[in-house]
Design a protein around this motif. Structure first.
Motif, PDB file in Angstrom:
ATOM      1  N   THR A  24       0.475  -1.084   0.189  1.00 33.16           N
ATOM      2  CA  THR A  24       0.556   0.218   0.055  1.00 33.16           C
ATOM      3  C   THR A  24       1.097   1.619  -0.072  1.00 33.16           C
ATOM      4  N   PRO A  25       0.075   1.930  -1.082  1.00 36.79           N
ATOM      5  CA  PRO A  25       1.191   3.554  -0.793  1.00 36.79           C
ATOM      6  C   PRO A  25       1.030   4.324   0.571  1.00 36.79           C
ATOM      7  N   ALA A  26       2.773   4.605   0.966  1.00 34.74           N
ATOM      8  CA  ALA A  26       2.311   5.376   1.464  1.00 34.74           C
ATOM      9  C   ALA A  26       1.544   7.319   1.482  1.00 34.74           C
ATOM     10  N   PRO A  27       1.339   7.228   2.532  1.00 32.33           N
ATOM     11  CA  PRO A  27      -0.213   8.443   2.781  1.00 32.33           C
ATOM     12  C   PRO A  27       1.357   9.622   2.503  1.00 32.33           C
ATOM     13  N   THR A  28       0.482  10.710   1.984  1.00 28.81           N
ATOM     14  CA  THR A  28       1.259  11.734   2.248  1.00 28.81           C
ATOM     15  C   THR A  28       0.686  13.180   2.226  1.00 28.81           C
ATOM     16  N   VAL A  29       1.596  13.977   2.703  1.00 26.37           N
ATOM     17  CA  VAL A  29       0.319  15.199   3.855  1.00 26.37           C
ATOM     18  C   VAL A  29      -0.335  15.971   2.569  1.00 26.37           C
ATOM     19  N   ARG A  30      -1.779  15.737   2.701  1.00 28.63           N
ATOM     20  CA  ARG A  30      -2.552  16.884   1.796  1.00 28.63           C
ATOM     21  C   ARG A  30      -2.151  18.385   2.012  1.00 28.63           C
ATOM     22  N   LEU A  31      -1.580  19.740   1.436  1.00 28.44           N
ATOM     23  CA  LEU A  31      -0.840  20.628   1.654  1.00 28.44           C
ATOM     24  C   LEU A  31      -2.265  21.632   1.065  1.00 28.44           C
ATOM     25  N   LEU A  32      -2.420  22.459   2.377  1.00 26.96           N
ATOM     26  CA  LEU A  32      -3.752  23.912   1.714  1.00 26.96           C
ATOM     27  C   LEU A  32      -3.312  24.738   0.784  1.00 26.96           C
ATOM     28  N   ASP A  70       5.696   7.214  19.218  1.00 25.08           N
ATOM     29  CA  ASP A  70       6.732   6.435  18.640  1.00 25.08           C
ATOM     30  C   ASP A  70       7.474   6.570  17.191  1.00 25.08           C
ATOM     31  N   GLU A  71       6.807   7.591  16.460  1.00 23.72           N
ATOM     32  CA  GLU A  71       6.542   7.390  15.358  1.00 23.72           C
ATOM     33  C   GLU A  71       6.827   8.512  14.747  1.00 23.72           C
ATOM     34  N   PRO A  72       7.329   9.190  13.147  1.00 20.66           N
ATOM     35  CA  PRO A  72       7.281  10.715  13.204  1.00 20.66           C
ATOM     36  C   PRO A  72       5.125  11.036  13.051  1.00 20.66           C
ATOM     37  N   LEU A  73       4.398  12.044  13.270  1.00 23.92           N
ATOM     38  CA  LEU A  73       3.500  12.358  12.655  1.00 23.92           C
ATOM     39  C   LEU A  73       3.301  13.338  11.068  1.00 23.92           C
ATOM     40  N   VAL A  74       4.500  13.731  10.598  1.00 21.29           N
ATOM     41  CA  VAL A  74       4.436  14.631   9.568  1.00 21.29           C
ATOM     42  C   VAL A  74       5.858  13.754   8.785  1.00 21.29           C
ATOM     43  N   PRO A  75       6.508  12.965   8.581  1.00 17.49           N
ATOM     44  CA  PRO A  75       7.184  12.432   8.074  1.00 17.49           C
ATOM     45  C   PRO A  75       8.271  13.059   7.047  1.00 17.49           C
ATOM     46  N   ALA A  76       9.424  12.894   6.606  1.00 18.21           N
ATOM     47  CA  ALA A  76       9.440  13.664   5.182  1.00 18.21           C
ATOM     48  C   ALA A  76       9.690  12.845   4.331  1.00 18.21           C
ATOM     49  N   GLU A 132      13.412  16.940   4.236  1.00 17.34           N
ATOM     50  CA  GLU A 132      12.763  17.274   5.554  1.00 17.34           C
ATOM     51  C   GLU A 132      11.315  17.180   5.017  1.00 17.34           C
ATOM     52  N   SER A 133      10.654  17.016   6.648  1.00 15.77           N
ATOM     53  CA  SER A 133       9.507  17.543   7.230  1.00 15.77           C
ATOM     54  C   SER A 133       9.578  18.262   8.342  1.00 15.77           C
ATOM     55  N   GLY A 134      10.007  19.933   7.957  1.00 20.45           N
ATOM     56  CA  GLY A 134      10.577  20.390   9.378  1.00 20.45           C
ATOM     57  C   GLY A 134       9.581  21.733  10.405  1.00 20.45           C
ATOM     58  N   HIS A 135      10.550  22.008  11.915  1.00 16.12           N
ATOM     59  CA  HIS A 135      10.109  23.038  12.333  1.00 16.12           C
ATOM     60  C   HIS A 135       8.365  23.898  12.444  1.00 16.12           C
ATOM     61  N   VAL A 182      -3.246  14.451  10.594  1.00 16.40           N
ATOM     62  CA  VAL A 182      -2.886  15.494   9.236  1.00 16.40           C
ATOM     63  C   VAL A 182      -4.048  15.475   8.343  1.00 16.40           C
ATOM     64  N   SER A 183      -4.172  15.929   7.555  1.00 10.47           N
ATOM     65  CA  SER A 183      -4.673  15.610   6.300  1.00 10.47           C
ATOM     66  C   SER A 183      -3.929  15.120   5.487  1.00 10.47           C
TER      67      SER A 183
END
Length: 316
Positions: free
Chosen positions: A2-10, A250-256, A266-269, A310-311
């Motif tokens: 299954t493809p990893a989800p990607t963040v839906r941006l505004l 233990d896992e990132p909420l928003v990964p790279a 990166e997904s940072g700051h 996150v969306s």
């Protein structure tokens, strides 16, 4: 698989091009102020070869999608002559209180404070710098301020390093609302050690860039793990009192992002916004080229039972 989800941006990730001729904006802090949104961010020096000269930029939007720069913070004194960065904005009684770090002073970097009635023109706190941490676990440096109002207190989250200047650590302090927010007004909550230190493999040697949320009962903090482009990724933690923090996962909420994506390096700051209508958003920085460019984007945030998501959308 299954493809990893990607963040839906505004909208399309944004970066200011005025300094280096390419998109470059870091360290977002977004507020709703009147009928517009204001984004406070770090503007780089004029060239890659000039370490000094960073400043705080101010961009505005009426939809959280399209941004344009409207101002930048001037130097206020000798303490920020070499630069300023990593702003954290909070609205208190109709005024914008902006906290930012000095830049380029190493162990002497400190948190400063300024106030504005219009969100663009600021008056510095005459007691600047207003905060540096104490304790044998810290080098005394303070950067990456973020703040949230909780009852009669203003909670400040900040970042420092260990005495060897190797490991990035996170601490908290608080001041009573209505104080001058000067050096004598802050009660350091992280006295005997950091509120968060890197522990998980993906956090490597760095916890930084706190973004605070308060729901009336519990604090949530979004934070960045690992140094820039290591890759940096975003995690979260909670606290009942602003002093003691527990990771939510233990896992990132928003990964790279995946190879070829705008945030592959990166997904940072992170920066957190609760809008007037109750909708919540997480802004963050990213880039695909190990920091040659830097972009800022936002995504909608949902919390169910205190757990944030996150969306997102399935990757193609």
């Amino acid at each position: 698989m299954t493809p990893a989800p990607t963040v839906r941006l505004l909208g399309t990730p944004w970066g200011d091009t005025s300094r280096r001729g390419r998109p470059y904006a870091k360290d977002p802090s977004v507020i709703r102020f009147g009928d517009r949104y204001l984004l406070y961010f770090s503007l780089p020096s004029a060239s890659d070869d000039e370490p000094e000269g960073w400043s705080v930029g101010i961009a505005e939007s009426d939809d959280l999608v399209s941004w344009h720069t409207v101002a930048e913070l001037p130097s206020f004194g000798e303490y920020d002559r070499s630069g300023a960065a990593a702003p954290g904005a909070v609205v208190i009684d109709g005024r914008v209180h902006l906290f930012f770090q000095t830049y380029g002073r190493g162990r002497e970097d400190s948190i400063c404070h300024a106030v504005s009635d219009d969100g663009v023109t600021f008056t510095p706190n005459p007691q600047n710098p207003v905060f540096r941490p104490t304790g044998d676990w810290t080098c005394g440096r303070a950067i990456d301020a973020d703040l949230v109002v909780a009852g009669e207190w203003l909670l400040l989250a900040w970042v420092t390093r260990d005495p060897t200047m190797t490991t990035q650590l996170l601490g908290t302090s608080r001041a009573r609302l209505g104080s001058a927010y000067g050096p004598g007004d802050w009660e350091q909550l992280s006295v005997d050690g950091p509120a968060l230190a890197p522990e998980l493999p993906w956090e490597q040697d760095c916890i930084e860039a706190p973004a605070l949320r308060w729901d009336g009962e519990r604090f949530t903090m979004f934070y960045a793990g690992a140094y820039n482009n290591a890759p940096q990724q975003i995690g979260w933690a909670t606290s009942p009192d602003g002093r003691t923090w527990t990771r939510g996962s233990d896992e990132p909420l928003v990964p790279a992002g995946s190879e070829g994506s705008w945030n592959h390096s990166e997904s940072g700051h992170p920066g957190y916004l609760r809008d007037d209508d109750g909708r919540e958003y997480l802004f963050f920085q990213g880039n695909p080229d190990d920091g040659h460019t830097w972009l800022i984007a936002g995504t909608e945030l949902t919390l169910v039972g205190g757990v944030p998501t996150v969306s997102s959308t399935a990757a193609d």
